[in-house]
Design a protein around this motif. Structure first.
Motif, PDB file in Angstrom:
ATOM      1  N   GLN A 106      -7.271  -9.722 -17.221  1.00  0.00           N
ATOM      2  CA  GLN A 106      -8.651  -9.671 -16.736  1.00  0.00           C
ATOM      3  C   GLN A 106      -8.775  -9.968 -15.240  1.00  0.00           C
ATOM      4  OE1 GLN A 106     -10.949  -8.565 -18.827  1.00  0.00           O
ATOM      5  NE2 GLN A 106      -9.333  -8.459 -20.397  1.00  0.00           N
ATOM      6  N   ARG A 107      -7.641 -10.215 -14.566  1.00  0.00           N
ATOM      7  CA  ARG A 107      -7.679 -10.578 -13.150  1.00  0.00           C
ATOM      8  C   ARG A 107      -7.887  -9.316 -12.301  1.00  0.00           C
ATOM      9  NH1 ARG A 107      -2.651 -13.667 -12.026  1.00  0.00           N
ATOM     10  NH2 ARG A 107      -3.761 -15.320 -13.128  1.00  0.00           N
ATOM     11  N   HIS A 108      -8.638  -9.455 -11.228  1.00  0.00           N
ATOM     12  CA  HIS A 108      -8.870  -8.332 -10.321  1.00  0.00           C
ATOM     13  C   HIS A 108      -7.533  -7.841  -9.757  1.00  0.00           C
ATOM     14  CE1 HIS A 108     -10.364  -5.960  -6.964  1.00  0.00           C
ATOM     15  NE2 HIS A 108     -11.596  -6.066  -7.463  1.00  0.00           N
ATOM     16  N   PRO A 109      -7.318  -6.524  -9.719  1.00  0.00           N
ATOM     17  CA  PRO A 109      -5.998  -6.013  -9.282  1.00  0.00           C
ATOM     18  C   PRO A 109      -5.651  -6.346  -7.836  1.00  0.00           C
ATOM     19  CG  PRO A 109      -7.597  -4.222  -9.517  1.00  0.00           C
ATOM     20  CD  PRO A 109      -8.218  -5.437 -10.140  1.00  0.00           C
ATOM     21  N   TYR A 110      -6.677  -6.628  -6.996  1.00  0.00           N
ATOM     22  CA  TYR A 110      -6.408  -6.946  -5.603  1.00  0.00           C
ATOM     23  C   TYR A 110      -6.456  -8.445  -5.318  1.00  0.00           C
ATOM     24  CZ  TYR A 110      -6.810  -1.967  -4.499  1.00  0.00           C
ATOM     25  OH  TYR A 110      -6.614  -0.612  -4.446  1.00  0.00           O
ATOM     26  N   SER A 122       1.218  -5.757  -0.841  1.00  0.00           N
ATOM     27  CA  SER A 122       0.078  -4.915  -0.501  1.00  0.00           C
ATOM     28  C   SER A 122      -0.399  -4.184  -1.761  1.00  0.00           C
ATOM     29  CB  SER A 122       0.421  -3.939   0.625  1.00  0.00           C
ATOM     30  OG  SER A 122      -0.736  -3.221   1.016  1.00  0.00           O
ATOM     31  N   ALA A 123      -1.238  -3.177  -1.594  1.00  0.00           N
ATOM     32  CA  ALA A 123      -1.783  -2.465  -2.750  1.00  0.00           C
ATOM     33  C   ALA A 123      -2.237  -1.085  -2.311  1.00  0.00           C
ATOM     34  CB  ALA A 123      -2.960  -3.244  -3.353  1.00  0.00           C
ATOM     35  N   GLY A 124      -2.496  -0.227  -3.283  1.00  0.00           N
ATOM     36  CA  GLY A 124      -2.948   1.122  -2.973  1.00  0.00           C
ATOM     37  C   GLY A 124      -1.794   2.031  -2.602  1.00  0.00           C
ATOM     38  N   PRO A 125      -2.111   3.195  -2.039  1.00  0.00           N
ATOM     39  CA  PRO A 125      -1.056   4.189  -1.739  1.00  0.00           C
ATOM     40  C   PRO A 125      -0.078   3.738  -0.659  1.00  0.00           C
ATOM     41  CG  PRO A 125      -3.164   4.885  -0.809  1.00  0.00           C
ATOM     42  CD  PRO A 125      -3.462   3.713  -1.696  1.00  0.00           C
ATOM     43  N   ARG A 126      -0.416   2.709   0.128  1.00  0.00           N
ATOM     44  CA  ARG A 126       0.471   2.241   1.193  1.00  0.00           C
ATOM     45  C   ARG A 126       1.186   0.944   0.806  1.00  0.00           C
ATOM     46  NH1 ARG A 126       2.159   5.678   4.510  1.00  0.00           N
ATOM     47  NH2 ARG A 126       2.506   4.059   6.068  1.00  0.00           N
ATOM     48  N   ASN A 127       1.316   0.685  -0.496  1.00  0.00           N
ATOM     49  CA  ASN A 127       2.002  -0.536  -0.904  1.00  0.00           C
ATOM     50  C   ASN A 127       3.506  -0.397  -0.709  1.00  0.00           C
ATOM     51  OD1 ASN A 127       2.762   1.150  -2.958  1.00  0.00           O
ATOM     52  ND2 ASN A 127       2.215  -0.245  -4.610  1.00  0.00           N
ATOM     53  N   CYS A 128       4.216  -1.484  -0.915  1.00  0.00           N
ATOM     54  CA  CYS A 128       5.659  -1.500  -0.669  1.00  0.00           C
ATOM     55  C   CYS A 128       6.391  -0.698  -1.741  1.00  0.00           C
ATOM     56  CB  CYS A 128       6.159  -2.948  -0.665  1.00  0.00           C
ATOM     57  SG  CYS A 128       7.941  -3.093  -0.509  1.00  0.00           S
ATOM     58  N   ILE A 129       7.146   0.316  -1.306  1.00  0.00           N
ATOM     59  CA  ILE A 129       7.851   1.158  -2.280  1.00  0.00           C
ATOM     60  C   ILE A 129       9.042   0.423  -2.893  1.00  0.00           C
ATOM     61  CG2 ILE A 129       7.200   3.264  -1.067  1.00  0.00           C
ATOM     62  CD1 ILE A 129      10.140   3.412  -0.116  1.00  0.00           C
ATOM     63  N   GLY A 130       9.436  -0.686  -2.288  1.00  0.00           N
ATOM     64  CA  GLY A 130      10.625  -1.384  -2.780  1.00  0.00           C
ATOM     65  C   GLY A 130      10.319  -2.616  -3.604  1.00  0.00           C
ATOM     66  N   GLN A 131       9.057  -2.783  -4.071  1.00  0.00           N
ATOM     67  CA  GLN A 131       8.716  -4.031  -4.749  1.00  0.00           C
ATOM     68  C   GLN A 131       9.467  -4.208  -6.062  1.00  0.00           C
ATOM     69  OE1 GLN A 131       4.614  -4.118  -6.535  1.00  0.00           O
ATOM     70  NE2 GLN A 131       4.313  -2.254  -5.319  1.00  0.00           N
ATOM     71  N   ARG A 132       9.651  -3.144  -6.839  1.00  0.00           N
ATOM     72  CA  ARG A 132      10.386  -3.269  -8.097  1.00  0.00           C
ATOM     73  C   ARG A 132      11.866  -3.574  -7.816  1.00  0.00           C
ATOM     74  NH1 ARG A 132       7.471  -1.754 -12.483  1.00  0.00           N
ATOM     75  NH2 ARG A 132       5.553  -0.566 -12.103  1.00  0.00           N
ATOM     76  N   PHE A 133      12.398  -2.916  -6.808  1.00  0.00           N
ATOM     77  CA  PHE A 133      13.785  -3.157  -6.427  1.00  0.00           C
ATOM     78  C   PHE A 133      13.957  -4.592  -5.949  1.00  0.00           C
ATOM     79  CE2 PHE A 133      17.216  -2.823  -3.140  1.00  0.00           C
ATOM     80  CZ  PHE A 133      18.252  -2.566  -4.018  1.00  0.00           C
ATOM     81  N   ALA A 134      12.978  -5.117  -5.189  1.00  0.00           N
ATOM     82  CA  ALA A 134      13.049  -6.496  -4.699  1.00  0.00           C
ATOM     83  C   ALA A 134      13.028  -7.485  -5.869  1.00  0.00           C
ATOM     84  CB  ALA A 134      11.884  -6.767  -3.745  1.00  0.00           C
ATOM     85  N   LEU A 135      12.144  -7.271  -6.834  1.00  0.00           N
ATOM     86  CA  LEU A 135      12.086  -8.155  -8.002  1.00  0.00           C
ATOM     87  C   LEU A 135      13.393  -8.107  -8.784  1.00  0.00           C
ATOM     88  CD1 LEU A 135       8.442  -7.551  -9.302  1.00  0.00           C
ATOM     89  CD2 LEU A 135       9.384  -9.680  -8.373  1.00  0.00           C
ATOM     90  N   LEU A 136      13.969  -6.924  -8.881  1.00  0.00           N
ATOM     91  CA  LEU A 136      15.246  -6.783  -9.576  1.00  0.00           C
ATOM     92  C   LEU A 136      16.334  -7.583  -8.860  1.00  0.00           C
ATOM     93  CD1 LEU A 136      16.748  -5.272 -11.884  1.00  0.00           C
ATOM     94  CD2 LEU A 136      17.226  -3.464 -10.236  1.00  0.00           C
ATOM     95  N   GLU A 137      16.404  -7.451  -7.528  1.00  0.00           N
ATOM     96  CA  GLU A 137      17.384  -8.212  -6.739  1.00  0.00           C
ATOM     97  C   GLU A 137      17.202  -9.715  -6.945  1.00  0.00           C
ATOM     98  OE1 GLU A 137      18.644  -6.254  -2.615  1.00  0.00           O
ATOM     99  OE2 GLU A 137      16.465  -6.446  -2.809  1.00  0.00           O
ATOM    100  N   GLU A 138      15.952 -10.172  -6.884  1.00  0.00           N
ATOM    101  CA  GLU A 138      15.684 -11.602  -6.977  1.00  0.00           C
ATOM    102  C   GLU A 138      16.042 -12.150  -8.359  1.00  0.00           C
ATOM    103  OE1 GLU A 138      11.707 -12.418  -5.570  1.00  0.00           O
ATOM    104  OE2 GLU A 138      11.955 -10.962  -3.959  1.00  0.00           O
ATOM    105  N   LYS A 139      15.756 -11.393  -9.393  1.00  0.00           N
ATOM    106  CA  LYS A 139      16.101 -11.851 -10.742  1.00  0.00           C
ATOM    107  C   LYS A 139      17.610 -11.992 -10.913  1.00  0.00           C
ATOM    108  CE  LYS A 139      12.183 -10.191 -13.529  1.00  0.00           C
ATOM    109  NZ  LYS A 139      11.798  -9.314 -14.663  1.00  0.00           N
TER     110      LYS A 139
END
Length: 845
Positions: A775-779, A785-802
């Motif tokens: 129920q939390r606001h997406p922004y 960041s968010a929207g079409p200019r968000n970070c393209i590497g966020q999933r990769f970064a989370l994978l690296e950190e895990k």
């Protein structure tokens, strides 16, 4: 001449490149048959020598006509000098350097065919005679005649002799003879008292040249081309476009620690002469008067420009801002290097608790409250850091900088000034020098769009001979002498290292040492380095982006070497040796050398994937690279776009990811209950096997670890502030926000909104359990960041950190003696702590 064409082309290249560095005005002509079509001017005096023009010159040499040397020289001399008056200045000399095989009916042993032409156009003639041993008897008689014609400015060579490998040495000898004769004819002690010679050295006393103010040429629309400023010089340029191959593997070099100033002893001896002391004091007074007058003219010019050229000023501002956006990652990296190494905090305004020093009342109160478990009752003045620096940029715009070096100098100036401003240092000056010396920015002058406009208008290579770098440094020292003595003072000289000031440059550098001013010669570009021959402190970078590593390597105090350096072989016939450019695995290496093969490896991966793309089953979900290739095949992207996205994913996130890992380890060490819960989750996944490699399926099960990472990024986002350009005008809360306005988004505060995150300063990973995020606001949570200019590497970064964090927690227990209050955020693009965060790792084995 056709049998010698390769040697002739080699000689021409040597001559042109050498004369370019010597800043001589050079024209090139070709002659053959008697007809006017055969006497051709290939390069005018005022044409800059570019790579493209050089290629055209070489292609224009046909070697298929008969030889009429005297006719050709007369026709070419008439064309280039026939419409100008004879040289009336003793310091201007004309020389026609002729390359010929001597097989011409016009060259007779008993007559000087050039006498009338030399007299008519007031020039000397020098001949490089490419001869054949098969005509030895005839050539011997001709050689004696040509030596007399040229007044001994004559060199003869047979390229096919076994001992001769090229024309390089012969061409160099001929040039040396020509310049010795020029110097001899110009050296007349009666002309000036400031020219002295001895058997070993020649000292030139530099009299003050008036400094001029930069002005807008109101009769010219010239401004530095936008496309040149926005062009980023890349690693591939250094690898492919550097014809010499001299800086292909090591992209930067710096001086060794405790490096000696070249010619220092001669300069000191010259300055200490009895008749110099009074002159030096008088010259400085004259320069200060010139400087004051130039600064007043500059103020008036800036006022005029500000009110009369608003349209052009805005155009310059947009050009500069677009270039900054393109270079934003490099600017950020260089800013970090400047803040950490080059210009760290050097003034502190507040005290903080310490183990020693004057008594610190807040520390004493805390010590009493904790029964002296807290022991920092002393204080040291290490808080409230500020940077007190005064910097002058001296930019070389002499003739020898034309072309690639000019482009690199402007790009480097963009990076350096932008980094300084981001460090909070706008107290810098800019001086341009070539034949003249000009002041563009004084210290109190704001670095705004008007100054940037004046820079783009005045950054133009001088058409006049002379590199007055010594005068520019003297004026820079005069400017710095007016600054507070408590400031650390630096001069950055962007140059190719070629000077026309002789020992005067060393004298200026000796003065800088005496006034405790650091002068760094910076040469950026592919061409042969020379800056190390004159400066004690120097940086050589093949491309502007290598400046980050060069400055880091030069200023890191914990570096004990080895240092990338240059060395010259004592043998004049051998080429300069540049350490780090051979195939020895022990060669000096540094980060740029490592990054090039890695980028090329990724390029090869992309190309291999493209080659095999037809065999990939596109009906299933495609990998990231496959998706990019599919778009390329649909002509939505180019191969360069694909390569850039891959590079971004692999390289651009390393700093932010490393920062997030540091903060997460710190928060885990602070919260032992959360660490225990994490350990239990990871043990259940790996079933107490600490040696088994982590798989993708394992990562997918690390749900609580993902919550911990997200909560860390909420409290301590790696990028606390981002900017976005508003695309459409809109109204909000009674205010109008115009299209084109830059909106600054403060992620650090957004993540502390109590409406979405109760008790926002509390570290609670459970906030990100699925049932609480739906129920939390997406922004409300935007670390990437968010929207079409968000970070393209966020999933990769989370994978690296895990993967990284799970490996640590499986094997180590984390503790820390610090508290969350010890984290002191600093105002940088990437969030950092002003204090070092200390975490202790205890083995679980």
């Amino acid at each position: 001449m056709s049998v010698y064409e390769n040697f002739i082309r080699e000689a021409l290249i040597i001559l042109l490149e050498t004369l370019k560095k010597l800043e001589c005005h050079v024209a090139v002509g070709r002659f053959g048959n008697r007809g006017p079509r055969s006497q051709v001017i290939l390069k005018q005096f005022d044409q800059p020598l570019t790579f493209r023009l050089g290629q055209m010159l070489l292609e224009a040499l046909s070697f298929s006509e008969s030889s009429h040397v005297a006719t050709g020289v007369e026709a070419i001399a008439n064309y280039i000098w026939g419409h100008s008056e004879k040289s009336s200045t003793i310091n201007v000399k004309r020389i026609a350097l002729v390359i010929t095989d001597g097989l011409s009916e016009e060259l007779r042993e008993d007559k000087d065919q050039f006498t009338d032409t030399k007299r008519a156009f007031d020039f000397s003639i020098a001949i490089l005679h490419v001869r054949s041993t098969r005509l030895a008897e005839k050539m011997e008689r001709l050689q004696s005649s040509l030596e007399q014609v040229c007044n001994n400015l004559y060199v003869s060579i047979d390229p096919f002799e076994p001992s001769v490998k090229s024309l390089a040495s012969s061409t160099s000898i001929l040039l040396a003879l020509a310049f010795k004769q020029i110097i001899k004819s110009m050296h007349d002690p009666s002309l000036t008292s400031s020219l002295q010679t001895s058997d070993k050295t020649r000292t030139v006393y530099i009299k003050p040249i008036s400094i001029q103010s930069c002005e807008q040429n109101r009769n010219s629309d010239y401004m530095w081309p936008a496309e040149n400023l926005e062009k980023i010089t890349t690693y591939e340029d250094a690898l492919e476009n550097d014809g010499s191959g001299s800086i292909a593997k090591s992209l930067c070099f710096v001086n060794l620690p405790n490096n000696a100033l070249p010619n220092e002893d001669n300069a000191i001896n010259s300055l200490q002469q009895d008749n110099r002391t009074q002159d030096i004091d008088n010259y400085q007074k004259i320069r200060l008067d010139y400087m004051e007058e130039a600064q007043k003219k500059l103020e008036n010019e800036l006022k005029y420009v500000r009110f009369q050229c608003q349209e052009k000023i805005q155009e310059a501002k947009q050009i500069w801002q677009k270039a900054q956006i393109k270079q934003s990652k490099l600017i950020t990296e260089l800013t970090n290097v400047f803040e950490d190494y080059v210009m760290p905090f050097n003034k502190f305004s507040r005290r903080r608790a310490d183990f020693s020093g004057p008594l610190y009342l807040p520390g004493l109160v805390k010590a009493i409250a904790t029964d002296f478990a807290y022991k920092r009752i002393g204080s040291s003045k290490t808080a409230g850091g500020k940077r007190h620096y005064s910097v002058v940029f001296a930019i070389d715009i002499s003739m020898s900088m034309i072309g690639h070096l000019e482009q690199c100098a402007m790009e480097s100036l963009l990076l350096l000034t932008s980094a300084l401003v981001q460090c909070g240092i706008e107290n810098f000056g800019i001086i341009l020098f070539g034949h003249n010396v000009q002041i563009l920015k004084k210290f109190e002058q704001p670095w705004d769009e008007v100054t940037i406009y004046m820079l783009l208008k005045n950054f133009m290579i001088s058409s006049m001979i002379g590199t007055n770098d010594a005068i520019a440094i003297e004026y820079a020292l005069d400017m710095l002498s007016q600054e507070p003595t408590s400031n650390i003072k630096k001069i950055f000289v962007l140059t190719d290292g070629y000077t026309t000031c002789g020992l005067g440059l060393s004298e200026a550098l000796v003065r800088a040492d005496s006034e405790n001013v650091e002068v760094i010669g910076i040469q950026v570009g592919f061409e042969r380095p020379c800056v190390h021959r004159f400066y004690r402190d120097w940086i050589i970078a093949a491309i502007p982006s290598a400046l980050c590593d060069a400055f880091r390597y030069k200023y890191r105090k914990d570096n004990d070497g080895p240092f990338p350096s240059l060395s010259d072989d004592n043998s004049l016939s051998d080429k300069r040796i540049i350490q780090g450019t051979n195939d020895d695995p022990q060669e000096y290496s540094y980060l740029p050398k490592c990054s090039i093969p890695l980028k090329l490896l990724l390029k090869q991966v992309v190309e291999d994937r493209i080659a095999n793309f037809s065999s990939i089953d596109v009906r299933h979900r495609m990998a990231f690279l496959d998706t990019l290739i599919a778009k390329m095949n649909d002509e939505q992207m180019s191969i360069d776009d694909v390569q850039e996205e891959v590079d971004t994913l692999m390289f651009r996130g390393h700093d932010t990811t490393a920062t997030a890992l540091n903060f997460t380890l710190f928060m885990i060490a602070l919260h032992q209950d959360i660490q225990q819960r994490l350990f239990e989750e990871i043990q259940s996944i790996f079933e107490n096997d600490n040696e088994r490699a982590c798989t993708f399926d394992d990562v997918q099960q690390m749900n609580y670890l993902e919550c911990v990472i997200k909560e860390t990024l909420r409290l301590l986002p790696s990028v606390p502030i981002i900017g976005r350009e508003i695309q459409e005008t809109f109204q909000y809360d009674g205010k109008t926000f115009l299209k084109g306005t830059t909106a600054v988004i403060f992620i650090y505060e957004i993540h502390r909104d109590p409406q979405f995150f109760p008790e926002p300063e509390k570290f609670d990973p459970d906030r990100f359990l699925p049932e609480l995020t739906q129920q939390r606001h997406p922004y409300a949570y935007i670390p990437f960041s968010a929207g079409p200019r968000n970070c393209i590497g966020q999933r990769f970064a989370l994978l690296e950190e895990k993967v990284f964090l799970s490996a640590i927690i499986r094997r180590f227990h984390l503790t820390t003696s610090q508290t969350y209050k010890d984290f002191v955020p600093t105002e940088q693009i990437i969030l950092r702590s002003d204090n070092a965060l200390k975490v202790k790792l205890i083995s679980r084995a």
